[in-house]
Structures are given as structure tokens and as C-alpha cells.
Write an enzyme that holds these catalytic residues in place. Structure first.
Site, PDB file in Angstrom:
ATOM      1  N   GLU A  53      10.426 -18.351 -31.666  1.00  0.00           N
ATOM      2  CA  GLU A  53       9.255 -17.660 -31.512  1.00  0.00           C
ATOM      3  C   GLU A  53       8.742 -18.128 -29.909  1.00  0.00           C
ATOM      4  O   GLU A  53       8.178 -17.247 -29.327  1.00  0.00           O
ATOM      5  CB  GLU A  53       7.831 -17.845 -32.252  1.00  0.00           C
ATOM      6  CG  GLU A  53       8.021 -17.322 -33.716  1.00  0.00           C
ATOM      7  CD  GLU A  53       8.934 -18.182 -34.581  1.00  0.00           C
ATOM      8  OE1 GLU A  53       9.456 -19.119 -34.393  1.00  0.00           O
ATOM      9  OE2 GLU A  53       8.886 -17.822 -35.918  1.00  0.00           O
ATOM     10  N   PHE A 115       0.311 -21.292 -48.075  1.00  0.00           N
ATOM     11  CA  PHE A 115       1.734 -21.531 -47.609  1.00  0.00           C
ATOM     12  C   PHE A 115       1.693 -20.834 -46.344  1.00  0.00           C
ATOM     13  O   PHE A 115       1.272 -19.750 -46.280  1.00  0.00           O
ATOM     14  CB  PHE A 115       2.825 -20.937 -48.738  1.00  0.00           C
ATOM     15  CG  PHE A 115       4.076 -21.160 -48.164  1.00  0.00           C
ATOM     16  CD1 PHE A 115       4.753 -22.257 -47.796  1.00  0.00           C
ATOM     17  CD2 PHE A 115       4.967 -19.845 -47.559  1.00  0.00           C
ATOM     18  CE1 PHE A 115       6.058 -22.349 -47.298  1.00  0.00           C
ATOM     19  CE2 PHE A 115       6.309 -19.971 -47.102  1.00  0.00           C
ATOM     20  CZ  PHE A 115       6.908 -21.008 -47.045  1.00  0.00           C
ATOM     21  N   GLN A 116       2.196 -21.722 -45.293  1.00  0.00           N
ATOM     22  CA  GLN A 116       2.395 -21.024 -43.993  1.00  0.00           C
ATOM     23  C   GLN A 116       0.984 -20.579 -43.318  1.00  0.00           C
ATOM     24  O   GLN A 116       0.833 -19.768 -42.496  1.00  0.00           O
ATOM     25  CB  GLN A 116       3.462 -19.815 -43.793  1.00  0.00           C
ATOM     26  CG  GLN A 116       5.159 -20.490 -44.002  1.00  0.00           C
ATOM     27  CD  GLN A 116       5.964 -19.559 -43.787  1.00  0.00           C
ATOM     28  OE1 GLN A 116       5.787 -18.245 -43.832  1.00  0.00           O
ATOM     29  NE2 GLN A 116       7.218 -20.104 -43.280  1.00  0.00           N
ATOM     30  N   LYS A 165      -2.585 -10.420 -44.255  1.00  0.00           N
ATOM     31  CA  LYS A 165      -1.600  -9.622 -44.719  1.00  0.00           C
ATOM     32  C   LYS A 165      -2.252  -8.565 -45.389  1.00  0.00           C
ATOM     33  O   LYS A 165      -1.854  -7.318 -45.619  1.00  0.00           O
ATOM     34  CB  LYS A 165      -0.871 -10.598 -45.983  1.00  0.00           C
ATOM     35  CG  LYS A 165       0.365  -9.806 -46.638  1.00  0.00           C
ATOM     36  CD  LYS A 165       1.129 -10.508 -47.615  1.00  0.00           C
ATOM     37  CE  LYS A 165       2.228  -9.545 -47.967  1.00  0.00           C
ATOM     38  NZ  LYS A 165       3.124 -10.436 -49.009  1.00  0.00           N
ATOM     39  N   MET A 483      14.338 -33.515 -11.221  1.00  0.00           N
ATOM     40  CA  MET A 483      12.966 -33.583 -10.879  1.00  0.00           C
ATOM     41  C   MET A 483      12.601 -35.015 -11.322  1.00  0.00           C
ATOM     42  O   MET A 483      11.974 -35.923 -10.503  1.00  0.00           O
ATOM     43  CB  MET A 483      12.303 -32.559 -11.032  1.00  0.00           C
ATOM     44  CG  MET A 483      10.972 -32.655 -10.060  1.00  0.00           C
ATOM     45  SD  MET A 483      11.307 -32.670  -8.342  1.00  0.00           S
ATOM     46  CE  MET A 483      11.299 -30.689  -7.993  1.00  0.00           C
TER      47      MET A 483
END
Lengths: 588, 171
Positions: A53, A115-116, A165, A483
Site C-alpha cells: 500500500e 479484525f483488521q 463496510k 549518504m
């Protein structure tokens, strides 16, 4: 408002279509399945499946920066949402318009550690311009339109909309964008005329003026770049650009002094230090630009044009602030300059230009050539020479290669250069290049990368392969976090703590394993042919260039030093203290 | 360049915001995220029709910091107006405190006398305690609480400062 009842997913897609969205970058998951099902049934909006993502947000950033449109991200709840945090912060720091749609557990479960579930509006409050949790389906379409308005207006930025949802599956009615106005957010676009007039008078009197311009010019749109170039030529002033502003005026312009800041040019930084009038336009006096602020441009009067009032007097006190959109303010400056009856005498600038030419004569970007090892600067110079006459877009990762790209790749127009400036996000370049390539399928898109950065989002090669996006990843490999190693060499006694990549993949085999093309080159005389092969390939390419591992990026203003305390090249005895302020000179 | 030593001052700032979820968290997060001070903060809905809330925040900093705080507040999307009462002219500031004092005998009598001097009201009374309500400037409340400390002070609950500009002009 129509009376037609639509599902939340249908409402959302209709709103996106009405906002002119043609592509979203995303990754499906549990709670957004209703929306993905609706996406499946239509052809209007294209979905690009990323592999992480974070990559979706950077891809949307690349898309947004190369087109000027809002980039759109679609991810699921919980880990899908939390994986966007780095990308959102990146977009916030660099003022990139993004709308990020996240799934959320049903409203009845919010707060239950479902959940999630993640409190993504709470988590992203500090890294978005604004965010929303939609709890009423009849506000869904309105919220989406508001989100796009907020993302692209004023100083652009990322906006997140969290979608439970049950909102996606419920039924509600649609409102078109034309019916949605924002209650409180109305940024000032037009600059105060009296202040602009005062600025023009100050500029007409200045003997050592300098334009210092940044990403605000790019964000304001092509009209701003055109106006800036016109104003530059009307006034005869020198100009320097920030990392974010590269391409705002053509790099080939004789009045352009190169990039300013920590790895900016000698002439640009000394001009910043020595000017009597600084005209900052769409730039924000970032610490990587100013160095030590109490020694920053000590003898100048400062004018600051910015659309965000919070940028005024944040790091450096200015004498004349002008809040407004760059294109708008520059347009007014041009007409006021033109309307002056007494033409400012260009002769007054001659001693200043003479001084600048002297500084330019130092040729600060020169480096010792080598016929055995490929110098990274040489690799980027050759890449520039072989791609400059094509329709090319450049993205970068973060580190030495990024600074060398900024120094040695010359941009002639805006929106061709995509780099993570404010946040400095390693792993930005490849997904950003994917976003650029989606927007410009026929163009050449090159991610100038380092061997460490590229590993941070290497999984996105699979995305490029899946969609036949022929992005070219130009990896300058020095086996170090270059760097980090440079700072350790200069500031930490050469103790290279954890900055060496002892183990590396075989990038050629890795490319092939992904179904992309792998190329490798380690000899200077083979470099051109390798770059030509990379350009010619009609497929994603990982092009690994083995470069001199000990090369450092100069000029460099060490953190906490002033512009006239610049390091121009390698040295042995640590950082010497500055030469006197009068000659504005320097160390080796 | 001369280093300017700037004086730290208290400012009372009113912020008119949409009364929506998370708006207070946004304002507080801005202060903590950018390292600004909050000396007191009050919030309540002031316009139920327009769904507007007023946040009154007392903060401290140098003039440059105060200017930043106002600019940063102003660019929060749900913020309608930011008003710095301290610089914008005369205004009234008030705070309310509930002060619980438990004492018997002489101290109980003395706490009642002190409360009268400060024009505090008794809002609860038992044989061994009082709860006083006092309204005034923060300094007055501080003085009252100091006076009550040796007389059996138990608990203090304060609202924080609310403020409004004098005269007919709206915010």
C-alpha cells in the site's frame, strides 16, 4: 440531488467519475470487497494493483505530480490503511494532492478491536491535510467531493476518507460536485495589491536581487512557470530553485544559478548569502535550504510569496509577506513592473552579475574523472545527455544519487522531476515512476535509484510487469547507503556503522525473476551502450551501474552551517571553520 | 545578524470551528505535534443551528511562535475563524472553579468568611465540608485556592478560561 437510490460503492464510484478520476492505485482486502466488486462491473475507472500500500500512495503521488491532477488511492482497513502512513506523510510534506480511500470495519464494530480494525483517522490526523470518517451514507458523495476540493485547493495535500463496510453496502442518494461548497475552507488566492506594488518598487531599487523559487511554482501550474520565466527575463535578475522547484524555469536559462541548499551550487548559495533583496516565491525556507538560520542571508531584505500563511515567518523572518497563489501574484507583478514609467536601470545589476560569474567560474559541480570506475555523477550526466531530447520524466529515491540527479540532470520544464523532498522517503522513486508511466504511457520514465533505496519498494517491479509499464530503474550501486556513509566519513570519524550492504541481490537475475529486463555495467566505456539498451527496451528494466563506492556528494553545507561555510570537495581533517564572512569564501 | 531575544507572553485565542468528530483532537494534536504550550483550553458548542463550537485556548510563546500558532490553527480545514483577543483589543476573561474544603470548628468558620470575601457561593454543604463555586479571572481563582489551602482544601475543579471581546462587534 437525484432520488435514485444507489449502494455506497456505486455512490463512491459515481463521485470519483464526476471528479474526473480515470485511475486508482490500490490493493483489495476484506472490508472493501463490495467496492472492488463494483469496480469489476465497470470500465470507466481503471485500477492499478500495487504490491504494497505504500507503493499505492507513491504511485498516486507520481501520477499527481506529473499531471497536476489529484492522485487516488484505495486500500483496505487495518494494515492496508496503516501502510499508507509514510506515503501520506510524504505527500503532506511535499504538498501533493492525494485522496486516499480506506476501508473500515462496520460502524457497529468500530472501537471493538475488530479484525483488521485501526483508528486510521486518529493515526493520520497529523499526516493528512484533512481526514473524514463517513458515518452517514447520505453524506458519502458530499464527503468525497469535499475531499477532492480540500486536496487540490490552496496548498495541496493528502486527504483520507475512511469508509466503514456498512456504508459501502448501504443505500443512499447522490449529490453532484456542483452542489457541494465548503463551509470553512477558502484559501486566499489573490495577493494583496498594495503589497505586490511595494514588492515591485523594492525590486526596481535592488542592486543585488535574487529570486529563490520552489515547489509552489510547480504546484501553481504551468501558467506560474511561464509567468516566472517571463518575469525573470523582464527583470534580468538571477534565480535559484529549490529541490522541489527544479524545472520551474529552464535549467539552460543563463539567469539560472542552479539548485540552492545543502547540496546546491556554490554560486546559488553564495548569492543567497550575499544578496540585498531575496524574492522567495513558493518556497518555504526549509532547513535544508537555509542552513543555520541566524547566519542565513544576513544582509538581505526578504519578500515571501506563499499560498500558505503558516509558511510566512516560520523559519526566517521576512520583511514583506504576500499570501496568494504564485501564478496570480506573478501575473500582477508582471503588469505592475510593465506599468512603471521609469524603467529600472539594468546597469545597476552589472557588478552583481560580475560577482556571480566569478562564483560560477569555480565550477563547483566538477569532479575528478576516471576511466576505470564509473563516477556516479558521470553516470547521471550520460543518462541526461542520452535522454534530454526525449519526452522524459525522472523520479528518484533518496540519498546521494538523488542529489547528484538534482545537480546533473537539467530540467527544462515543470512536472518532469518527481522526488521526495520534505520527508526524504527511501523507496519513493519506483512506485512514483509507475504512477508517472500510468499517466504518460508513451513517455520515457526513469527512476534514478541507489542500491539501498531501491530495495525498500522493490516489490513494485511486479506491478510494472503486470501492466506492461516500461519504467526504467537506473540503479547507481555503490554497495552503501551512500549518504549515510558520506556523513559517517565526514562527521563520525569514518566509522561506517551499519551503512554497508554486505549482501545484495543479483539485480539482473532479480529483474529476470520478476519478468523484467536486467542490465549491468561497470566500465565507463560501456555506460552509453548500456543506457541505450535500457532506453530501447519496451519493458520494465533494472539497470545496475556499478559506481565508485567512495564518491561523495559536493558541494555540501553541513547541517547547522551557513551558506558561506560550504564544503566543495573531499578533505581529510574534519570540517574546518568558515573563512571570513567578507569574502564569503569557503573551504575545500 | 543580531540575535533577537523575544519575550514570552500569554495570549488568549478564540477558535471558531465546525462541531464535528475529531475537531478538538486536531487542535490539541497541532499544539502537541508542533511543541506549543496549552495553558488552558475550553470548548463547547455555541451555535447548535450552524453546528459551531468555540475553543478558547490560553497559550504562551514569543511573538513569532504566537503568529505561527494562529497561522497553523487557521489552516485546519474545519476552522472558521481565529481571533487573538490579547492583541485585538479589550476583552473579558472568566473562569469558574468548584472548590471542596473539609473542616470543622474554627477552620470551617474561617473558610466561610474567606469565601464571602471572594464572593464565592456555597453549592454543597455537609457537617464537615463545603463545595464553593467561584467565578472570576484566573488570578482571582488562584488567590482563592491559595487562601483555602490551609483551611482544609480537598479538591479543585476548574473550567479553564472563556473569553469574549468587549463591545458590539461579533467575533
Amino acid at each position: 440531488m437525484t432520488n435514485e437510490r444507489l449502494s455506497g460503492s456505486q455512490l463512491l464510484l459515481k463521485a470519483l467519475a464526476d471528479q474526473g478520476v480515470d485511475v486508482v492505485f490500490g490493493y483489495p482486502g476484506g472490508v472493501v470487497l463490495p467496492l472492488y466488486d463494483e469496480l469489476f462491473k465497470q470500465n470507466r475507472i481503471r485500477h492499478v494493483l500495487v504490491r504494497h500500500e505504500q507503493g499505492a500512495v507513491h504511485a498516486a503521488e507520481g501520477y499527481a505530480r506529473s499531471t497536476g491532477k489529484v492522485g487516488v488511492v484505495l486500500v483496505t482497513s487495518g494494515p492496508g490503511a496503516t501502510n499508507t502512513v509514510t506515503g501520506l506523510t510524504d505527500a503532506l510534506m511535499d504538498s501533493i494532492p492525494i485522496v486516499c480511500l480506506t476501508g473500515q470495519v462496520p460502524t457497529s464494530l468500530i472501537g471493538n478491536d475488530a479484525f483488521q480494525e485501526a483508528d486510521i483517522t486518529g493515526i493520520t490526523r497529523a499526516c493528512t491535510k484533512h481526514n473524514y470518517l463517513v458515518k452517514d451514507i447520505n453524506r458519502l458523495a458530499r464527503t468525497i467531493h469535499e475531499a477532492f476540493y480540500v486536496a487540490r485547493s490552496g496548498r495541496p495535500g493528502p486527504v483520507l476518507v475512511d469508509l466503514p463496510k456498512d456504508i459501502l453496502t448501504g443505500e443512499g442518494s447522490y449529490v453532484g460536485p456542483e452542489l457541494v461548497t465548503h463551509k470553512s475552507y477558502h484559501p486566499v488566492v489573490k495577493g494583496e495589491t498594495s503589497s505586490i506594488a511595494k514588492a515591485v518598487e523594492m525590486m526596481a531599487e535592488a542592486k543585488r536581487p535574487l529570486l529563490y523559487c520552489g515547489g509552489g511554482v510547480i504546484n501553481s501550474g504551468p501558467a506560474a512557470s511561464e509567468a516566472l520565466t517571463q518575469f525573470l527575463h523582464m527583470t534580468g535578475f538571477p534565480i535559484t530553485l529549490t529541490l522541489m522547484g527544479l524545472g520551474a524555469v529552464p535549467a539552460s536559462d543563463g539567469q539560472y544559478l542552479g539548485m540552492v541548499g545543502m547540496h546546491g551550487t556554490y554560486e546559488a548559495n553564495l548569492a543567497m548569502h550575499g544578496c540585498d533583496l531575496m524574492i522567495a516565491i513558493g518556497s518555504r525556507f526549509d532547513d535544508r535550504v537555509t542552513g543555520r538560520t541566524n547566519a542565513f542571508s544576513p544582509h538581505s531584505t526578504k519578500i515571501h510569496v506563499d499560498i500558505d500563511p503558516s509558511n510566512i515567518n516560520k523559519n526566517v523572518m521576512v520583511d514583506l509577506p504576500i499570501v496568494g497563489d504564485v501564478a496570480n501574484v506573478l501575473g500582477e507583478m508582471i503588469s505592475l513592473w510593465r506599468a512603471r514609467t521609469k524603467r529600472p536601470d539594468r546597469k545597476r545589476l552589472e557588478p552583481w552579475w560580475k560577482q556571480i560569474e566569478e562564483w560560477r567560474g569555480r565550477k563547483c559541480l566538477n569532479y575528478p574523472p576516471s576511466d576505470k570506475l564509473i563516477k556516479p555523477q558521470y553516470a547521471i550526466q550520460r543518462l541526461y545527455e542520452l535522454t534530454r531530447n526525449r519526452d522524459t520524466y525522472i523520479t528518484t529515491e533518496v540519498g546521494q544519487h538523488q542529489m547528484w540527479a538534482a545537480q546533473h540532470y537539467k530540467f527544462e520544464s515543470p512536472k518532469r522531476w518527481m522526488t521526495s523532498g520534505g520527508l526524504g522517503t527511501m523507496g519513493y522513486g519506483l512506485p512514483a515512476a509507475i504512477g508517472v508511466q500510468v499517466a504518460h504511457p508513451e513517455s520515457l520514465v526513469v527512476d534514478i535509484a541507489g542500491d539501498s533505496s531501491i530495495m525498500m519498494n522493490i516489490q513494485e517491479v511486479a506491478t510494472a510487469v503486470q501492466y506492461h509499464l516500461p519504467v526504467k530503474v537506473f540503479i547507481t550501486n555503490n554497495k552503501y547507503m551512500g549518504m549515510v556513509r558520506q556523513w559517517q566519513e565526514l562527521l563520525y570519524g569514518g566509522r561506517y556503522s551499519q551503512s554497508h550492504n554486505e549482501s545484495q541481490p543479483d539485480f539482473v537475475k532479480l529483474a529476470e525473476a520478476f519478468g523484467a529486463v536486467g542490465l549491468r555495467c561497470d566500465k565507463p566505456d560501456e555506460l552509453d551502450a548500456t543506457i541505450e539498451r535500457m532506453i530501447a527496451a519496451n519493458a520494465p528494466v533494472l539497470c545496475e551501474v556499478i559506481v565508485d563506492p567512495s564518491e561523495n556528494c559536493f558541494p555540501m553545507i553541513p547541517a547547522g552551517a551557513a551558506h558561506n561555510e560550504m564544503l566543495l570537495g573531499p578533505f581529510k581533517d574534519g570540517i574546518a571553520k568558515s573563512a571570513s564572512e567578507n569574502d564569503g569564501m569557503v573551504l575545500i | 545578524m543580531v540575535k533577537i531575544v523575544e519575550e514570552i507572553r500569554y495570549h488568549t485565542i478564540c477558535v471558531l470551528v465546525d462541531n464535528e468528530a475529531g475537531v478538538l483532537a486536531r487542535v490539541i494534536g497541532l499544539f502537541s505535534g508542533r511543541g506549543y504550550n496549552i495553558d488552558s483550553l475550553t470548548v463547547a458548542e455555541v451555535d447548535p443551528n450552524e453546528k459551531l463550537s468555540l475553543i478558547t485556548v490560553v497559550t504562551s510563546g514569543t511573538p513569532m511562535i504566537i503568529e505561527q500558532i494562529k497561522a497553523q490553527l487557521g489552516r485546519l480545514v474545519p476552522v472558521h475563524k481565529v481571533s487573538d483577543l490579547t492583541v485585538e483589543g479589550p476583552h473579558v476573561e472568566r473562569e469558574l472553579a468548584l472548590v471542596k474544603v473539609a473542616a470543622t470548628g474554627e477552620k470551617r468558620g474561617e473558610s466561610m468568611l474567606t469565601a464571602n470575601i471572594f464572593r464565592a457561593r456555597v453549592v454543597d454543604s455537609t457537617s464537615e465540608s463545603f463545595v464553593f463555586e467561584i467565578v472570576g479571572s484566573s488570578e482571582k481563582l488562584d488567590a482563592f485556592i491559595r487562601a483555602m489551602t490551609p483551611l482544609g482544601l480537598v479538591d479543585v475543579s476548574r473550567t479553564g478560561v472563556v473569553a469574549i471581546a468587549r463591545g458590539a462587534k461579533p467575533l
